[in-house]
Design a protein around this motif. Structure first.
Motif, short mmCIF file in Angstrom:
data_model
loop_
_atom_site.label_atom_id
_atom_site.label_comp_id
_atom_site.label_asym_id
_atom_site.label_seq_id
_atom_site.Cartn_x
_atom_site.Cartn_y
_atom_site.Cartn_z
N VAL A 272 3.49 5.50 9.42
CA VAL A 272 2.44 6.43 8.97
C VAL A 272 2.45 6.44 7.44
CG1 VAL A 272 1.40 8.70 9.29
CG2 VAL A 272 3.03 7.87 10.99
N ALA A 273 1.39 5.92 6.84
CA ALA A 273 1.33 5.82 5.37
C ALA A 273 0.56 7.02 4.83
CB ALA A 273 0.64 4.52 4.97
N VAL A 274 1.31 8.04 4.44
CA VAL A 274 0.65 9.24 3.92
C VAL A 274 0.69 9.25 2.39
CG1 VAL A 274 0.46 11.74 4.27
CG2 VAL A 274 1.70 10.38 5.95
N ALA A 275 1.59 8.47 1.82
CA ALA A 275 1.79 8.51 0.36
C ALA A 275 0.51 8.19 -0.40
CB ALA A 275 2.87 7.51 -0.03
N ALA A 276 0.36 8.87 -1.52
CA ALA A 276 -0.74 8.55 -2.43
C ALA A 276 -0.17 7.55 -3.44
CB ALA A 276 -1.21 9.81 -3.14
N VAL A 277 -0.22 6.29 -3.04
CA VAL A 277 0.39 5.23 -3.85
C VAL A 277 -0.51 4.94 -5.05
CG1 VAL A 277 1.26 2.85 -3.79
CG2 VAL A 277 1.31 4.26 -1.71
N ALA A 278 0.09 4.83 -6.22
CA ALA A 278 -0.72 4.51 -7.40
C ALA A 278 -1.29 3.11 -7.23
CB ALA A 278 0.16 4.56 -8.65
N ASN A 306 -0.91 -2.67 -7.80
CA ASN A 306 0.32 -2.48 -7.04
C ASN A 306 0.18 -3.12 -5.67
OD1 ASN A 306 2.47 -1.20 -8.29
ND2 ASN A 306 1.49 0.80 -8.19
N PRO A 307 1.29 -3.42 -5.01
CA PRO A 307 1.15 -3.94 -3.64
C PRO A 307 0.56 -2.86 -2.75
CG PRO A 307 3.45 -3.43 -4.15
CD PRO A 307 2.68 -3.31 -5.43
N ASP A 308 -0.22 -3.25 -1.77
CA ASP A 308 -0.75 -2.28 -0.80
C ASP A 308 0.26 -2.18 0.33
OD1 ASP A 308 -2.09 -1.01 1.36
OD2 ASP A 308 -3.98 -1.36 0.29
N ILE A 309 1.00 -1.09 0.36
CA ILE A 309 2.11 -0.95 1.31
C ILE A 309 1.57 -0.94 2.74
CG2 ILE A 309 4.05 0.53 2.00
CD1 ILE A 309 3.99 1.55 -0.97
N LEU A 310 0.53 -0.14 2.94
CA LEU A 310 -0.05 -0.02 4.28
C LEU A 310 -0.53 -1.38 4.79
CD1 LEU A 310 -1.21 1.62 6.66
CD2 LEU A 310 -3.20 2.12 5.25
N ALA A 311 -1.31 -2.08 3.97
CA ALA A 311 -1.85 -3.37 4.41
C ALA A 311 -0.73 -4.37 4.65
CB ALA A 311 -2.82 -3.89 3.37
N ILE A 325 -0.64 3.77 11.06
CA ILE A 325 -1.62 4.81 10.73
C ILE A 325 -1.74 4.93 9.21
CG2 ILE A 325 -2.23 7.26 11.03
CD1 ILE A 325 -0.39 7.26 13.49
N GLY A 326 -2.97 4.86 8.73
CA GLY A 326 -3.20 5.03 7.30
C GLY A 326 -3.90 6.36 7.04
N PHE A 327 -3.88 6.79 5.81
CA PHE A 327 -4.62 7.99 5.41
C PHE A 327 -5.75 7.55 4.47
CE2 PHE A 327 -2.84 12.23 6.46
CZ PHE A 327 -2.01 11.79 7.47
N ALA A 328 -6.81 8.31 4.48
CA ALA A 328 -7.90 8.00 3.55
C ALA A 328 -8.33 9.31 2.90
CB ALA A 328 -9.06 7.37 4.30
N ALA A 340 -14.29 1.84 7.48
CA ALA A 340 -14.16 0.54 6.81
C ALA A 340 -12.70 0.27 6.46
CB ALA A 340 -15.02 0.53 5.55
N LYS A 341 -11.99 1.32 6.04
CA LYS A 341 -10.59 1.16 5.63
C LYS A 341 -9.71 0.72 6.79
CE LYS A 341 -9.58 3.57 2.22
NZ LYS A 341 -9.43 4.72 1.35
N ARG A 342 -10.02 1.23 7.98
CA ARG A 342 -9.23 0.88 9.17
C ARG A 342 -9.23 -0.64 9.39
NH1 ARG A 342 -8.67 0.36 14.52
NH2 ARG A 342 -10.77 -0.44 14.77
N LYS A 344 -10.26 -2.98 7.13
CA LYS A 344 -9.85 -3.72 5.93
C LYS A 344 -8.32 -3.81 5.83
CE LYS A 344 -10.16 -3.40 0.98
NZ LYS A 344 -10.00 -2.22 0.15
N LYS A 345 -7.66 -2.69 6.12
CA LYS A 345 -6.20 -2.68 5.95
C LYS A 345 -5.48 -3.19 7.18
CE LYS A 345 -6.08 0.43 2.24
NZ LYS A 345 -5.14 0.81 1.20
N GLY A 346 -6.18 -3.26 8.30
CA GLY A 346 -5.55 -3.76 9.52
C GLY A 346 -4.72 -2.70 10.22
O1 C5P Z 1 -7.05 2.21 -0.42
P1 C5P Z 1 -6.61 3.62 -0.39
O2 C5P Z 1 -5.63 3.98 -1.47
O3 C5P Z 1 -7.71 4.62 -0.26
O4 C5P Z 1 -5.82 3.72 1.01
C1 C5P Z 1 -5.11 4.85 1.40
C2 C5P Z 1 -4.08 4.49 2.42
O5 C5P Z 1 -3.38 3.31 2.06
C3 C5P Z 1 -3.03 5.54 2.57
O6 C5P Z 1 -2.53 5.48 3.88
C4 C5P Z 1 -1.96 5.08 1.56
O7 C5P Z 1 -0.69 5.59 1.90
C5 C5P Z 1 -2.04 3.59 1.72
N1 C5P Z 1 -1.75 2.83 0.50
C6 C5P Z 1 -0.60 2.08 0.42
N2 C5P Z 1 -0.34 1.33 -0.71
C7 C5P Z 1 -1.21 1.30 -1.72
C8 C5P Z 1 -2.39 2.05 -1.66
C9 C5P Z 1 -2.63 2.81 -0.54
O8 C5P Z 1 0.21 2.12 1.36
N3 C5P Z 1 -0.94 0.58 -2.78
#
Ligand code: C5P
Length: 400
Positions: A272-278, A306-311, A325-328, A340-342, A344-346
């Motif tokens: 579950v990716a809840v973090a607001a990743v920079a 930054n790397p996209d952790i969720l993707a 599970i991702g958050f938007a 769309a995010k669902r 795109k991120k897989g």
């Molecule tokens: O693309 P956006 O930032 O809107 O996507 C939000 C989702 O992607 C959240 O679940 C967030 O935790 C995750 N995310 C991530 N790594 C990033 C950016 C977003 O895991 N670099």
């Protein structure tokens, strides 16, 4: 030695006279008891009675050298499987609802990491007072359980809701609670990673880029999954929140550290990716504090993605968790962007919320759950309730 033990906090109301009966009702069921007696409670029942029945010391003061040397008050608050407050007076309820801790009872209640059951008892007008009802609602949202009060004649001569539940009923409710807790672990045997909080991307030794995420929603989800029986790793960016009991905490700063920590905790069943990743970080981190040069021009800053952790986790091949599970967080067109995010991120589900208000750092949230089948809209609720509902949806997913 009893298998289960309760920390009984006896508040200061006339119903405290039922405390010895309560200790015996618990004892009859093989439930041991340690007692904290408040100053006011000792006006109604003596410490000697309770010590004789429990064959143990009765704890009364926050600063008691003898007791503190044997068992500190924090340890006391965690030494039992459940904390029972009986009677729970308006005063004790109010203190805990507002996070006050000025005596042993309220300190133990704030310090405990165990379930809390309160048996309120007070005059009917006090019970109905909006301030008391507000405090009760706060405690319910915080996960405190209640039994009673019952209706009937009161010591003060009035009639109505306010009598403490009977000791037998309280002891029976505790048994049922434990029984339910054992059978109610739908995620037993499942492993989960939850990311939470912001990430912090350093510019130099003292400056950074970050965001306003508090971590509250992610921490609440980690807690709810652990309560449902999952083995949870919470990978958290910098927050002001305490560790979640029963969860393995990994504290990180940057997005890259967060990704590494998540990858080391694989394989899991649930991510579950809840973090607001920079999204970006400064390309380089200066070794020493950046300074204005002589010409007083602001230094240029190059940002890299930054790397996209969720993707990354959602597309991690054989190691991919079964449910990702991702958050938007969106400010407009929430459903369209989340859908769309669902893809795109897989990920399998997207929990989408409108962050145009004060959701970030706030106490409540209103979300849309977007899955392959469509979407559900949930009413606005405290973050803890959203977390419990999400854990229920996750449990239902693994049941089918
Ligand atoms: O693309 P956006 O930032 O809107 O996507 C939000 C989702 O992607 C959240 O679940 C967030 O935790 C995750 N995310 C991530 N790594 C990033 C950016 C977003 O895991 N670099």
């Amino acid at each position: 030695m009893s298998l289960k033990r309760v920390l009984l906090i006896v508040g200061g109301g006339i119903s405290a006279y039922k405390a010895p009966e309560l200790v015996r009702a618990l004892d009859k069921r093989g439930i041991g008891c340690r007692v904290i007696l408040t100053q006011a409670g000792s006006q109604f029942v003596t410490p000697l009675t309770l010590a004789s029945l429990t064959k143990d010391d009765v704890h009364q003061e926050l600063f008691n050298l003898t007791h503190e040397a044997k068992m500190g008050h924090i340890e006391l608050s965690r030494s039992a499987d459940l904390v029972l407050v009986a009677p729970a007076t308006a005063d004790l309820i109010g203190k805990v609802a507002h996070g006050l801790a000025n005596d042993l009872a309220s300190t133990a209640l704030l310090a405990t990491d165990k379930p809390v059951l309160m048996a309120p008892a007070m005059n009917v007008r006090m019970w109905e007072h909006p301030a008391v009802q507000r405090n009760l609602a706060t405690l319910r949202a915080d996960g405190v359980h209640f039994i009673g009060p019952d209706e009937g004649a009161m010591a003060c001569g009035e009639f109505g809701l306010g009598r403490m539940a009977e000791p037998e009923a309280i002891a029976a409710a505790i048994e049922v609670f434990w029984h339910k807790a054992c059978s109610d672990k739908p995620l037993q045997g499942k492993r989960a990673i939850v990311t939470a909080g912001p990430t912090l991307e350093a510019l130099d030794p003292i400056r950074f880029l970050s965001n306003r995420s508090s971590g509250k929603q992610g921490y609440a989800i980690a807690h709810a999954l652990a309560e449902a029986g999952a083995e949870v790793t919470l990978v958290s960016g910098p927050t002001a929140l305490n560790d979640v009991p029963g969860v393995s905490m990994v504290r990180v700063e940057s997005a890259r550290e967060m990704l590494e920590a998540c990858q080391s905790a694989l394989p899991v069943d649930i991510f579950v990716a809840v973090a607001a990743v920079a999204d970006w970080r400064p390309e380089t981190k200066a070794e020493v504090k950046l300074k204005l040069k002589g010409d007083a021009k602001a230094p240029a800053m190059t940002l890299v993605e930054n790397p996209d952790i969720l993707a990354t986790i959602a597309q991690s091949g054989p190691k991919r968790p079964k449910l990702v599970i991702g958050f938007a967080a969106e400010t407009h067109e929430v459903l369209a962007y989340a859908t769309a995010k669902r893809t795109k991120k897989g990920c399998d589900w997207v929990v989408a919320n409108d962050v145009s208000g004060d959701v970030m750092g706030g106490e409540s949230n209103q979300i849309l759950l977007v899955t392959a089948e469509g979407h559900q809209s949930w009413p606005e609720a405290p973050k803890a309730q959203i977390a419990i509902r999400l854990a229920e949806e996750i449990s239902a997913y693994f049941k089918t």
